[in-house]
Motif scaffolding. Structure first.
Motif, short mmCIF file in Angstrom:
data_model
loop_
_atom_site.label_atom_id
_atom_site.label_comp_id
_atom_site.label_asym_id
_atom_site.label_seq_id
_atom_site.Cartn_x
_atom_site.Cartn_y
_atom_site.Cartn_z
N PRO A 1 0.79 -1.23 0.00
CA PRO A 1 0.00 0.00 0.00
C PRO A 1 0.82 1.28 0.00
O PRO A 1 0.33 2.32 -0.43
N ALA A 2 2.07 1.22 0.47
CA ALA A 2 2.92 2.42 0.45
C ALA A 2 3.13 2.91 -0.98
O ALA A 2 3.32 4.10 -1.23
N MET A 3 3.07 1.98 -1.94
CA MET A 3 3.28 2.33 -3.34
C MET A 3 1.98 2.39 -4.14
O MET A 3 1.78 3.28 -4.96
N THR A 4 1.07 1.45 -3.90
CA THR A 4 -0.17 1.40 -4.69
C THR A 4 -1.25 2.33 -4.14
O THR A 4 -2.25 2.59 -4.81
N LYS A 5 -1.07 2.77 -2.90
CA LYS A 5 -1.99 3.70 -2.21
C LYS A 5 -3.29 3.05 -1.76
O LYS A 5 -4.20 3.73 -1.32
N HIS A 6 -3.41 1.74 -1.89
CA HIS A 6 -4.51 1.02 -1.27
C HIS A 6 -4.04 -0.41 -0.99
O HIS A 6 -3.14 -0.91 -1.66
N ASN A 7 -4.64 -1.01 0.02
CA ASN A 7 -4.20 -2.36 0.39
C ASN A 7 -5.17 -3.42 -0.13
O ASN A 7 -6.23 -3.12 -0.66
N ILE A 8 -4.74 -4.67 0.00
CA ILE A 8 -5.63 -5.80 -0.30
C ILE A 8 -6.25 -6.21 1.02
O ILE A 8 -5.57 -6.77 1.89
N PRO A 9 -7.52 -5.94 1.25
CA PRO A 9 -8.15 -6.24 2.53
C PRO A 9 -8.08 -7.72 2.88
O PRO A 9 -8.05 -8.59 1.99
N VAL A 10 -8.08 -8.01 4.17
CA VAL A 10 -8.00 -9.39 4.64
C VAL A 10 -9.11 -10.25 4.03
O VAL A 10 -8.87 -11.38 3.59
N GLU A 11 -10.32 -9.70 3.96
CA GLU A 11 -11.44 -10.48 3.43
C GLU A 11 -11.27 -10.78 1.94
O GLU A 11 -11.71 -11.82 1.45
N VAL A 12 -10.60 -9.88 1.23
CA VAL A 12 -10.31 -10.13 -0.19
C VAL A 12 -9.26 -11.23 -0.33
O VAL A 12 -9.37 -12.10 -1.19
N VAL A 13 -8.24 -11.18 0.52
CA VAL A 13 -7.22 -12.23 0.50
C VAL A 13 -7.87 -13.58 0.75
O VAL A 13 -7.56 -14.58 0.08
N GLU A 14 -8.80 -13.63 1.72
CA GLU A 14 -9.48 -14.90 2.03
C GLU A 14 -10.22 -15.46 0.82
O GLU A 14 -10.12 -16.65 0.51
N VAL A 15 -10.95 -14.61 0.12
CA VAL A 15 -11.69 -15.06 -1.06
C VAL A 15 -10.73 -15.55 -2.14
O VAL A 15 -10.88 -16.63 -2.71
N LEU A 16 -9.71 -14.74 -2.43
CA LEU A 16 -8.76 -15.09 -3.49
C LEU A 16 -7.90 -16.30 -3.15
O LEU A 16 -7.41 -16.99 -4.05
N SER A 17 -7.73 -16.57 -1.87
CA SER A 17 -6.92 -17.73 -1.47
C SER A 17 -7.54 -19.04 -1.91
O SER A 17 -6.87 -20.08 -1.91
N ARG A 18 -8.81 -19.01 -2.31
CA ARG A 18 -9.49 -20.23 -2.77
C ARG A 18 -9.37 -20.43 -4.27
O ARG A 18 -9.79 -21.47 -4.79
N HIS A 19 -8.77 -19.47 -4.96
CA HIS A 19 -8.57 -19.62 -6.41
C HIS A 19 -7.45 -20.63 -6.63
O HIS A 19 -6.40 -20.56 -6.01
N GLU A 20 -7.65 -21.56 -7.53
CA GLU A 20 -6.71 -22.65 -7.70
C GLU A 20 -5.34 -22.21 -8.23
O GLU A 20 -4.36 -22.94 -8.08
N ASN A 21 -5.28 -21.02 -8.83
CA ASN A 21 -3.99 -20.58 -9.36
C ASN A 21 -3.39 -19.41 -8.57
O ASN A 21 -2.41 -18.82 -8.98
N ILE A 22 -3.98 -19.09 -7.42
CA ILE A 22 -3.42 -18.08 -6.52
C ILE A 22 -2.89 -18.81 -5.29
O ILE A 22 -3.65 -19.42 -4.55
N VAL A 23 -1.58 -18.76 -5.10
CA VAL A 23 -0.95 -19.65 -4.12
C VAL A 23 -0.41 -18.95 -2.88
O VAL A 23 0.07 -19.60 -1.96
N GLY A 24 -0.49 -17.61 -2.85
CA GLY A 24 0.04 -16.96 -1.66
C GLY A 24 -0.09 -15.45 -1.69
O GLY A 24 -0.58 -14.85 -2.64
N LEU A 25 0.36 -14.85 -0.59
CA LEU A 25 0.37 -13.40 -0.41
C LEU A 25 1.74 -12.97 0.06
O LEU A 25 2.28 -13.51 1.02
N LYS A 26 2.31 -11.98 -0.63
CA LYS A 26 3.50 -11.29 -0.14
C LYS A 26 3.01 -9.98 0.43
O LYS A 26 2.52 -9.12 -0.29
N ASP A 27 3.11 -9.81 1.75
CA ASP A 27 2.50 -8.66 2.41
C ASP A 27 3.57 -7.72 2.95
O ASP A 27 4.33 -8.09 3.85
#
Length: 305
Positions: free
Chosen positions: A140-166
């Protein structure tokens, strides 16, 4: 498949070595990547530390090509495809995968504000089109918005999304996310806030992504190994030492100033030159010479040179 056994340990967000002509400095790329392989860490190219938003298409392709050549399949290669145009990020991801990238990494687009549903739709479309696994990148320091926790949770179920670098500097968020994913085998949490490496790994993070690993990859490797052996005293010592090294180029500087300072430090070890890409610029000549003189003495005191 247990992704925690694949995407883990130390992943260094690598600087992009640039020659005076503006071309990728291929010998420096090889030198840096060999230093990573020797210490059992993996490179992440075309991220924030790698000046990716400022690089041309030709420079990006040149860096990927040089990195694949240097790595010789001895380590995983993480490659950034962040951008504001979905079709271009997809095209980059497809090309870089064909060239030899193992994992692709992307932030949200940085220009327009995004609702949660828009972010889910964006990353889902990106992941659907990629031939390699995707890691979400929260900066968020660069993009000016973050990926909310609830969004990470939803996307974590996508078969081709394997992680989060936070890389968000929020201890409560760090604790919440690790607690949610530490027992998952299909999604990993990678910390991009190096000062909290010991805390995150102790809580259950899969790995760390420290920019200071460009200078001292061996210290972060030892930090991770110490925790795995149950030696927290040594891990805490290494956390303190690496934090002090990080301050040498970060303290009192914004990112566009700290990256030139980081490259200057690396030049003292003969790893790369000091050139950066606009809108970043090197320090003024007298300032740079004084900095290098002081840092040469400091790094020797720290037994880093």
């Amino acid at each position: 498949m247990d992704y925690r056994k694949i995407y883990n340990g130390v992943i260094v967000p690598m600087v992009t070595p640039i020659g005076s002509s503006g071309k990728i400095d291929e010998p420096a790329v090889e030198k840096i990547i060999r230093s990573f392989i020797q210490t059992r860490v993996s490179p992440f190219i075309l991220g924030s530390t790698g000046e990716a938003p400022s690089l041309s298409v030709i420079q990006k392709r040149g860096l990927v090509e040089a990195s694949v050549k240097a790595i010789k399949k001895q380590s995983l290669l993480f490659v950034g495809i962040s951008g504001n145009c979905l079709s271009e990020s997809i095209a980059d991801g497809q090309l870089f995968a064909e060239m030899g990238a193992d994992i692709l990494v992307a932030t949200p687009p940085a220009y327009y504000p995004m609702t949660n549903n828009q972010m889910i739709a964006y990353f889902s479309a990106l992941a659907d089109a990629l031939p390699k696994p995707l890691i979400l990148y929260n900066m968020p320091a660069m993009t000016k918005h973050n990926i909310p926790v609830e969004v990470v949770e939803v996307l974590s179920r996508h078969e081709n999304i394997v992680g989060l670098k936070d890389s968000e500097r929020d201890e409560q968020r760090l604790e919440i996310l690790i607690s949610k994913f530490k027992n998952r085998t299909d999604f990993v949490y990678l910390l991009g806030w190096a000062a909290m490496s010991v805390k995150a790994l102790t809580l259950g993070a899969s790995g760390i992504v420290p920019s200071t690993g460009n200078i001292v990859p061996v210290l972060y490797r030892e930090l991770v190994d110490s925790l795995q052996k149950g030696d927290k005293i040594n891990a805490d010592r290494l956390q303190h030492l690496t934090n002090n090294i990080s301050r040498l180029y970060q303290e009192g500087r914004v990112l566009s100033e700290s990256i030139p300072a980081l490259k200057a430090l690396m030049s003292l070890k003969g790893l790369c030159g000091k050139e950066v890409v606009p809108p970043m610029y090197r320090m003024k000549e007298d300032e740079e010479q004084l900095y290098l003189k002081e840092m040469n003495a400091t790094l020797k005191e720290l037994n880093v040179l």
